[in-house]
Design a protein around this motif. Structure first.
Motif, PDB file in Angstrom:
ATOM      1  N   LEU A  55     -66.931  52.491  68.281  1.00 23.77           N
ATOM      2  CA  LEU A  55     -68.004  51.498  68.347  1.00 23.77           C
ATOM      3  C   LEU A  55     -69.329  52.137  68.739  1.00 23.77           C
ATOM      4  N   VAL A  56     -69.273  53.094  69.667  1.00 28.93           N
ATOM      5  CA  VAL A  56     -70.489  53.803  70.066  1.00 28.93           C
ATOM      6  C   VAL A  56     -71.009  54.657  68.904  1.00 28.93           C
ATOM      7  N   CYS A  57     -70.117  55.375  68.255  1.00 29.12           N
ATOM      8  CA  CYS A  57     -70.528  56.285  67.184  1.00 29.12           C
ATOM      9  C   CYS A  57     -71.166  55.571  66.000  1.00 29.12           C
ATOM     10  N   VAL A  58     -70.706  54.388  65.679  1.00 25.79           N
ATOM     11  CA  VAL A  58     -71.292  53.661  64.544  1.00 25.79           C
ATOM     12  C   VAL A  58     -72.458  52.777  64.979  1.00 25.79           C
ATOM     13  N   GLY A  59     -72.792  52.794  66.260  1.00 22.01           N
ATOM     14  CA  GLY A  59     -73.957  52.071  66.752  1.00 22.01           C
ATOM     15  C   GLY A  59     -73.746  50.595  67.023  1.00 22.01           C
ATOM     16  N   ARG A  60     -72.515  50.145  67.074  1.00 26.55           N
ATOM     17  CA  ARG A  60     -72.261  48.715  67.344  1.00 26.55           C
ATOM     18  C   ARG A  60     -72.457  48.383  68.811  1.00 26.55           C
ATOM     19  N   ILE A  61     -72.235  49.357  69.699  1.00 27.06           N
ATOM     20  CA  ILE A  61     -72.523  49.185  71.122  1.00 27.06           C
ATOM     21  C   ILE A  61     -73.222  50.452  71.616  1.00 27.06           C
ATOM     22  N   LYS A  62     -73.931  50.331  72.723  1.00 20.89           N
ATOM     23  CA  LYS A  62     -74.577  51.482  73.346  1.00 20.89           C
ATOM     24  C   LYS A  62     -73.569  52.179  74.264  1.00 20.89           C
ATOM     25  N   PRO A  63     -73.735  53.489  74.480  1.00 26.49           N
ATOM     26  CA  PRO A  63     -72.806  54.202  75.368  1.00 26.49           C
ATOM     27  C   PRO A  63     -72.668  53.542  76.738  1.00 26.49           C
ATOM     28  N   VAL A  64     -73.756  53.035  77.280  1.00 24.67           N
ATOM     29  CA  VAL A  64     -73.684  52.409  78.601  1.00 24.67           C
ATOM     30  C   VAL A  64     -72.787  51.167  78.574  1.00 24.67           C
ATOM     31  N   GLN A  65     -72.757  50.453  77.469  1.00 23.90           N
ATOM     32  CA  GLN A  65     -71.871  49.291  77.351  1.00 23.90           C
ATOM     33  C   GLN A  65     -70.407  49.733  77.374  1.00 23.90           C
ATOM     34  N   GLY A  66     -70.106  50.821  76.700  1.00 26.03           N
ATOM     35  CA  GLY A  66     -68.749  51.359  76.719  1.00 26.03           C
ATOM     36  C   GLY A  66     -68.369  51.836  78.104  1.00 26.03           C
ATOM     37  N   GLN A  67     -69.284  52.535  78.769  1.00 27.96           N
ATOM     38  CA  GLN A  67     -69.025  53.017  80.122  1.00 27.96           C
ATOM     39  C   GLN A  67     -68.770  51.855  81.070  1.00 27.96           C
TER      40      GLN A  67
END
Length: 80
Positions: A55-67
């Motif tokens: 999701l982060v790699c394709v730009g659907r979420i920002k890294p901070v959202q994943g973290q």
């Protein structure tokens, strides 16, 4: 980390916030021992990591959202 029960081969050092979503690999506060098996084990968490990284790699979420998802509890990570 010296006090746990069970087969030591079942426990693996694991990151609370995965390196794949931007956590520093040398942060000692990010390391835990986690059972590899079971519904709450590191293997199940790893499958979530793969999804969140995608999701982060394709730009659907920002890294901070994943973290943040991993900080709040990896079962609450974004699914879309």
């Amino acid at each position: 980390m010296a006090h746990f029960e069970g087969d030591p081969d079942q426990f693996k050092p694991y990151q609370i916030i995965p390196l794949a979503v931007g956590r520093r690999p040398t942060d000692p506060l990010n390391q835990v021992l986690q059972d590899w098996n079971g519904v709450d084990g590191a293997h199940a968490k790893y499958m979530v990591e793969v999804r969140v990284k995608s999701l982060v790699c394709v730009g659907r979420i920002k890294p901070v959202q994943g973290q943040l998802g991993f900080v709040e509890g990896w079962k609450r990570c974004p699914r879309h």
